[in-house]
Motif scaffolding. Structure first.
Motif, PDB file in Angstrom:
ATOM      1  N   ALA A  51       0.828  -1.206   0.000  1.00 52.92           N
ATOM      2  CA  ALA A  51       0.000   0.000   0.000  1.00 52.92           C
ATOM      3  C   ALA A  51       0.863   1.257   0.000  1.00 52.92           C
ATOM      4  O   ALA A  51       0.556   2.242  -0.676  1.00 52.92           O
ATOM      5  CB  ALA A  51      -0.936  -0.008   1.207  1.00 52.92           C
ATOM      6  N   ALA A  52       1.967   1.235   0.762  1.00 53.76           N
ATOM      7  CA  ALA A  52       2.863   2.397   0.820  1.00 53.76           C
ATOM      8  C   ALA A  52       3.507   2.663  -0.530  1.00 53.76           C
ATOM      9  O   ALA A  52       3.655   3.812  -0.951  1.00 53.76           O
ATOM     10  CB  ALA A  52       3.929   2.176   1.889  1.00 53.76           C
ATOM     11  N   ARG A  53       3.876   1.594  -1.249  1.00 58.12           N
ATOM     12  CA  ARG A  53       4.477   1.779  -2.576  1.00 58.12           C
ATOM     13  C   ARG A  53       3.470   2.350  -3.570  1.00 58.12           C
ATOM     14  O   ARG A  53       3.838   3.107  -4.470  1.00 58.12           O
ATOM     15  CB  ARG A  53       5.049   0.451  -3.087  1.00 58.12           C
ATOM     16  CG  ARG A  53       6.306   0.000  -2.356  1.00 58.12           C
ATOM     17  CD  ARG A  53       7.002  -1.122  -3.118  1.00 58.12           C
ATOM     18  NE  ARG A  53       6.149  -2.295  -3.247  1.00 58.12           N
ATOM     19  CZ  ARG A  53       6.098  -3.276  -2.361  1.00 58.12           C
ATOM     20  NH1 ARG A  53       6.839  -3.209  -1.261  1.00 58.12           N
ATOM     21  NH2 ARG A  53       5.321  -4.318  -2.560  1.00 58.12           N
ATOM     22  N   ARG A  54       2.205   2.005  -3.405  1.00 58.32           N
ATOM     23  CA  ARG A  54       1.184   2.581  -4.295  1.00 58.32           C
ATOM     24  C   ARG A  54       1.026   4.072  -4.031  1.00 58.32           C
ATOM     25  O   ARG A  54       0.752   4.849  -4.952  1.00 58.32           O
ATOM     26  CB  ARG A  54      -0.147   1.853  -4.107  1.00 58.32           C
ATOM     27  CG  ARG A  54      -0.179   0.445  -4.688  1.00 58.32           C
ATOM     28  CD  ARG A  54      -1.586  -0.116  -4.746  1.00 58.32           C
ATOM     29  NE  ARG A  54      -2.146  -0.335  -3.429  1.00 58.32           N
ATOM     30  CZ  ARG A  54      -2.016  -1.480  -2.749  1.00 58.32           C
ATOM     31  NH1 ARG A  54      -1.333  -2.493  -3.275  1.00 58.32           N
ATOM     32  NH2 ARG A  54      -2.572  -1.620  -1.559  1.00 58.32           N
ATOM     33  N   ARG A  55       1.185   4.481  -2.791  1.00 56.42           N
ATOM     34  CA  ARG A  55       1.027   5.900  -2.451  1.00 56.42           C
ATOM     35  C   ARG A  55       2.282   6.707  -2.775  1.00 56.42           C
ATOM     36  O   ARG A  55       2.198   7.906  -3.036  1.00 56.42           O
ATOM     37  CB  ARG A  55       0.688   6.043  -0.961  1.00 56.42           C
ATOM     38  CG  ARG A  55      -0.655   5.438  -0.597  1.00 56.42           C
ATOM     39  CD  ARG A  55      -1.019   5.686   0.854  1.00 56.42           C
ATOM     40  NE  ARG A  55      -2.192   4.908   1.233  1.00 56.42           N
ATOM     41  CZ  ARG A  55      -2.765   4.957   2.430  1.00 56.42           C
ATOM     42  NH1 ARG A  55      -2.274   5.759   3.367  1.00 56.42           N
ATOM     43  NH2 ARG A  55      -3.813   4.203   2.703  1.00 56.42           N
ATOM     44  N   LEU A  56       3.426   6.061  -2.699  1.00 58.34           N
ATOM     45  CA  LEU A  56       4.693   6.732  -3.006  1.00 58.34           C
ATOM     46  C   LEU A  56       5.401   5.944  -4.100  1.00 58.34           C
ATOM     47  O   LEU A  56       6.308   5.150  -3.824  1.00 58.34           O
ATOM     48  CB  LEU A  56       5.575   6.807  -1.749  1.00 58.34           C
ATOM     49  CG  LEU A  56       5.114   7.721  -0.625  1.00 58.34           C
ATOM     50  CD1 LEU A  56       6.051   7.605   0.568  1.00 58.34           C
ATOM     51  CD2 LEU A  56       5.045   9.171  -1.090  1.00 58.34           C
ATOM     52  N   ASP A  85       0.864   5.004   8.481  1.00 56.71           N
ATOM     53  CA  ASP A  85      -0.579   5.054   8.185  1.00 56.71           C
ATOM     54  C   ASP A  85      -1.044   3.754   7.539  1.00 56.71           C
ATOM     55  O   ASP A  85      -2.116   3.230   7.867  1.00 56.71           O
ATOM     56  CB  ASP A  85      -0.892   6.232   7.264  1.00 56.71           C
ATOM     57  CG  ASP A  85      -0.767   7.579   7.956  1.00 56.71           C
ATOM     58  OD1 ASP A  85      -0.729   7.598   9.207  1.00 56.71           O
ATOM     59  OD2 ASP A  85      -0.701   8.602   7.255  1.00 56.71           O
ATOM     60  N   CYS A  86      -0.248   3.219   6.627  1.00 61.50           N
ATOM     61  CA  CYS A  86      -0.621   1.975   5.948  1.00 61.50           C
ATOM     62  C   CYS A  86      -0.642   0.796   6.916  1.00 61.50           C
ATOM     63  O   CYS A  86      -1.501  -0.091   6.806  1.00 61.50           O
ATOM     64  CB  CYS A  86       0.340   1.698   4.792  1.00 61.50           C
ATOM     65  SG  CYS A  86       0.176   2.850   3.402  1.00 61.50           S
ATOM     66  N   VAL A 126       3.734   7.814   5.791  1.00 59.16           N
ATOM     67  CA  VAL A 126       2.868   7.021   4.920  1.00 59.16           C
ATOM     68  C   VAL A 126       2.902   5.551   5.328  1.00 59.16           C
ATOM     69  O   VAL A 126       1.867   4.879   5.392  1.00 59.16           O
ATOM     70  CB  VAL A 126       3.293   7.193   3.445  1.00 59.16           C
ATOM     71  CG1 VAL A 126       2.611   6.157   2.559  1.00 59.16           C
ATOM     72  CG2 VAL A 126       2.957   8.596   2.968  1.00 59.16           C
ATOM     73  N   GLU A 142       8.042   9.331   4.097  1.00 57.42           N
ATOM     74  CA  GLU A 142       7.992   7.891   3.858  1.00 57.42           C
ATOM     75  C   GLU A 142       7.521   7.141   5.102  1.00 57.42           C
ATOM     76  O   GLU A 142       6.687   6.240   5.020  1.00 57.42           O
ATOM     77  CB  GLU A 142       9.373   7.360   3.434  1.00 57.42           C
ATOM     78  CG  GLU A 142       9.908   7.955   2.161  1.00 57.42           C
ATOM     79  CD  GLU A 142      10.836   9.126   2.404  1.00 57.42           C
ATOM     80  OE1 GLU A 142      11.619   9.452   1.501  1.00 57.42           O
ATOM     81  OE2 GLU A 142      10.776   9.715   3.500  1.00 57.42           O
TER      82      GLU A 142
END
Length: 288
Positions: A114-119, A275-276, A272, A269
């Motif tokens: 999920a973090a990679r999708r946001r960043l 949060d994920c 995010v 980073e």
């Protein structure tokens, strides 16, 4: 002749230091290079920027008039470098997360995705280990741990949820399991802290197989000849396992903790990623 905007650095250094030698030392170049760049700038602008004397370089009226504009160029260049550096760190720096196996599949791995999708471009390193890494020293950036409240100084701690243990059997296990007669059954367990906890909570447990991983315990249950204690957020998600009951832990402050060092509080980073992890933990509990 066209002037080079990078010559503003030389101009400002000499204006501030009053000498090409001190300015050259500040810029990390030799004195000849500094003097040559000032001369080239004056020729390109067709302006006399300094008067030269035995005591050094003194700004002319034209030179003083250009100082604010040169400082604006310097600020813009510094801002450009800072933005480029932050972008590079965001795209190229690996975010290091450490956790135990129990939290890897249901919490850590989905949260990292999920973090990679946001960043986009974020690189991640996931270490699955029972060893406790020193986050303050920089051994990792974020940790998901189970246990009592952390006492480490310099860490931000967020409680993700309680750890509740259940007793599980596979659907093929041939005997009924009563929590009142738990000692009648053979147990499988992960070594280390999980084994010690099982013996403390269920003193009568007869452990016949000890493994190094949680997944190995689950596979042992699938062989149909043992039962095991598992965290409910693990056991309840295995479709072929049956929860026989909950282990009464009495009063306990054990929980799942999200940890990261104070020095990374402002990191986008880490924010995010945290949060994920929180969101994934909430989703895992809802799906149980």
């Amino acid at each position: 002749m066209q002037w080079e905007w990078t010559d503003a650095r030389y101009f400002l250094a000499v204006a501030r230091d009053g000498a090409t030698l001190r300015a050259a030392n500040r810029l990390g170049v030799n004195q000849t290079t500094c003097a040559r760049r000032i001369a080239a700038l004056e020729e390109a602008l067709q302006l006399k920027l300094f008067t030269r004397s035995g005591s050094g370089y003194e700004l002319t009226d034209a030179g003083r008039a250009l100082v604010p504009a040169a400082e604006a160029l310097e600020a813009a260049a510094d801002g450009f470098a800072a933005t480029a550096g932050a972008t590079s760190r965001g795209l190229n720096r690996a975010l290091r997360l450490t956790t135990a196996e129990a939290f890897e599949r249901r919490i850590a791995a989905p949260a990292l995705a999920a973090a990679r999708r946001r960043l986009p471009g974020l690189r991640c390193e996931l270490e699955v280990t029972t060893d406790k890494r020193d986050l303050v020293r920089g051994d990792a950036d974020i940790a998901i741990r189970g246990g009592p409240p952390p006492q480490d100084g310099g860490l931000i701690c967020r409680r993700l949820g309680d750890i509740v243990w259940g007793v599980y059997r596979h659907v093929s296990y041939p005997h009924p399991v009563s929590m009142d007669a738990i000692g009648d059954h053979a147990f499988a367990s992960v070594e280390g802290q999980a084994l010690a906890g099982l013996k403390a909570l269920v003193p009568e447990a007869r452990v016949v197989q000890i493994t190094s991983t949680l997944q190995a315990v689950i596979e042992t249950l699938r062989a149909g000849d043992c039962i095991a204690g598992l965290p409910t957020f693990v056991g309840d998600h295995e479709a072929d396992l049956v929860r026989c009951g909950l282990v009464d832990e009495g009063e306990t402050d054990w929980a799942i903790w999200l940890l990261y060092p104070e020095r990374l509080r402002g990191s986008p980073e880490v924010r995010v990623m945290a949060d994920c992890i929180v969101e994934q933990m909430a989703a895992t509990r809802q799906a149980a």
